[in-house]
Design an enzyme around this catalytic site. Sequence first.
Site, PDB file in Angstrom:
ATOM      1  N   HIS A  61       0.805  -1.227   0.000  1.00 35.02           N
ATOM      2  CA  HIS A  61       0.000   0.000   0.000  1.00 35.02           C
ATOM      3  C   HIS A  61       0.834   1.271   0.000  1.00 35.02           C
ATOM      4  CE1 HIS A  61       0.072   0.968   4.419  1.00 35.02           C
ATOM      5  NE2 HIS A  61       0.164  -0.323   4.582  1.00 35.02           N
ATOM      6  N   ASP A 163       5.804   1.880   6.845  1.00 36.70           N
ATOM      7  CA  ASP A 163       4.489   1.256   6.646  1.00 36.70           C
ATOM      8  C   ASP A 163       3.743   2.092   5.605  1.00 36.70           C
ATOM      9  OD1 ASP A 163       1.995   0.114   6.779  1.00 36.70           O
ATOM     10  OD2 ASP A 163       1.558   0.814   8.795  1.00 36.70           O
ATOM     11  N   GLU A 193      -5.291   1.627   2.228  1.00 32.54           N
ATOM     12  CA  GLU A 193      -5.197   0.448   3.099  1.00 32.54           C
ATOM     13  C   GLU A 193      -5.450   0.822   4.544  1.00 32.54           C
ATOM     14  OE1 GLU A 193      -3.173  -2.537   5.768  1.00 32.54           O
ATOM     15  OE2 GLU A 193      -2.847  -0.389   5.577  1.00 32.54           O
ATOM     16  N   GLU A 194      -4.909   1.972   4.948  1.00 35.44           N
ATOM     17  CA  GLU A 194      -4.941   2.357   6.365  1.00 35.44           C
ATOM     18  C   GLU A 194      -6.354   2.675   6.873  1.00 35.44           C
ATOM     19  OE1 GLU A 194      -2.611   1.920   8.351  1.00 35.44           O
ATOM     20  OE2 GLU A 194      -0.704   2.075   7.305  1.00 35.44           O
ATOM     21  N   ASP A 216       3.885  -6.167   3.467  1.00 28.92           N
ATOM     22  CA  ASP A 216       3.625  -5.075   4.407  1.00 28.92           C
ATOM     23  C   ASP A 216       4.543  -5.236   5.616  1.00 28.92           C
ATOM     24  OD1 ASP A 216       2.432  -2.864   5.650  1.00 28.92           O
ATOM     25  OD2 ASP A 216       0.400  -3.541   5.199  1.00 28.92           O
ATOM     26  N   HIS A 302       3.441   3.034  12.906  1.00 31.93           N
ATOM     27  CA  HIS A 302       2.525   4.180  12.998  1.00 31.93           C
ATOM     28  C   HIS A 302       3.072   5.287  13.902  1.00 31.93           C
ATOM     29  CE1 HIS A 302      -1.362   2.102  11.359  1.00 31.93           C
ATOM     30  NE2 HIS A 302      -0.314   1.967  10.571  1.00 31.93           N
TER      31      HIS A 302
END
Length: 332
Positions: A61, A163, A193-194, A216, A302
């Site tokens: 992603h 990420d 995606e998130e 990922d 994140h």
Amino acid sequence: MLELLEKFTAGFGPAGEEMIITELIKDEITGYCDEIKTDKLGNLIAYKKGKGNKKIMLAAHMDEIGIMITHIDEEGFLRFTPIGGVNPRILRHQKMVFADGTLGTIGVEKLDDIKDLKLEKLFLDIGQDSKDKVEKQISIGDTAVYQKNYYHTGDRIIANSLDDRAGCALLAGLLQEIKEPAHDLYFVFTSQEEVGTRGATTAAFGISPDLALAVDVTDTGDTPEARTMDVKLGAGAAIKIMDRGSISHPGIRKTLEELAQKNDISYQHEVLEFGATDARAIQLSKEGVPSGTLSIPCRYIHSPAEMIDVNDYKSCAQLLERFVTSELLDEI
Ligand code: CO
Ligand code: ZN
């Protein structure tokens, strides 16, 4: 390979605004594939013709987490809502950057107890002292992400958006290298995606693959007092068995393990007790698509300072290359 990583992590691309990342990736892969297009949900799809045995979809992603402005007060402070999994404890006092380069600091209201630290206690300060001045730069609905940073220290990379720009870089790198794939390959750089694997949903519908592999990052359990998890930074490519969104197809899992063993590529098993990848959406398309995930171990996911190990990254690249050229996939 690390050049791609540095280039891709530097791009601004919260979910729904992947256009800059799309251009960065296109720049690198044009000329290496037979066809390239962007679909209606913003997925970038590069097709590389192989011997045609199977249609394989690879997904990484492009989008990252961020914040979206919801309100500007008279004094010029901005309120916001999260885009994806944004943690208020991590956001506090971070520098955030908008698409146009506008920078701001996340401030916090007075708290009697740290437990009261919720997103609604936070505000963004872009250094203007009135609503009028802020509105010359920022509108409701504008988005910001963690200020970009990238460091290489020893065997480790510390950056934000690893990420999943790390996954994007692996896919783009593979496409640049691969000569004669055994299968028809669809390199899909997915959108959104998130916020719930949305891009992968439409991409899988459009491509209708025979099998799929998401690439990922995954969490690790190797820091002091970490939540128990059997993935370590530096211990190799992580082959996902399960997370909250998918149970990897046993055939894909076993193929990855066999290929790693045969080719002396270091690997580890991954069970993640939270989170999901694009595999969640792809496996549920059509009448079901055998899907799995190859994970890059990553600490502090994140956050603005995510960390991966370059040796794990290389192991992932090697295993991915073996996977797409493997005749074993015919059996799945
Ligand atoms: Co994420
Ligand atoms: Zn991710």
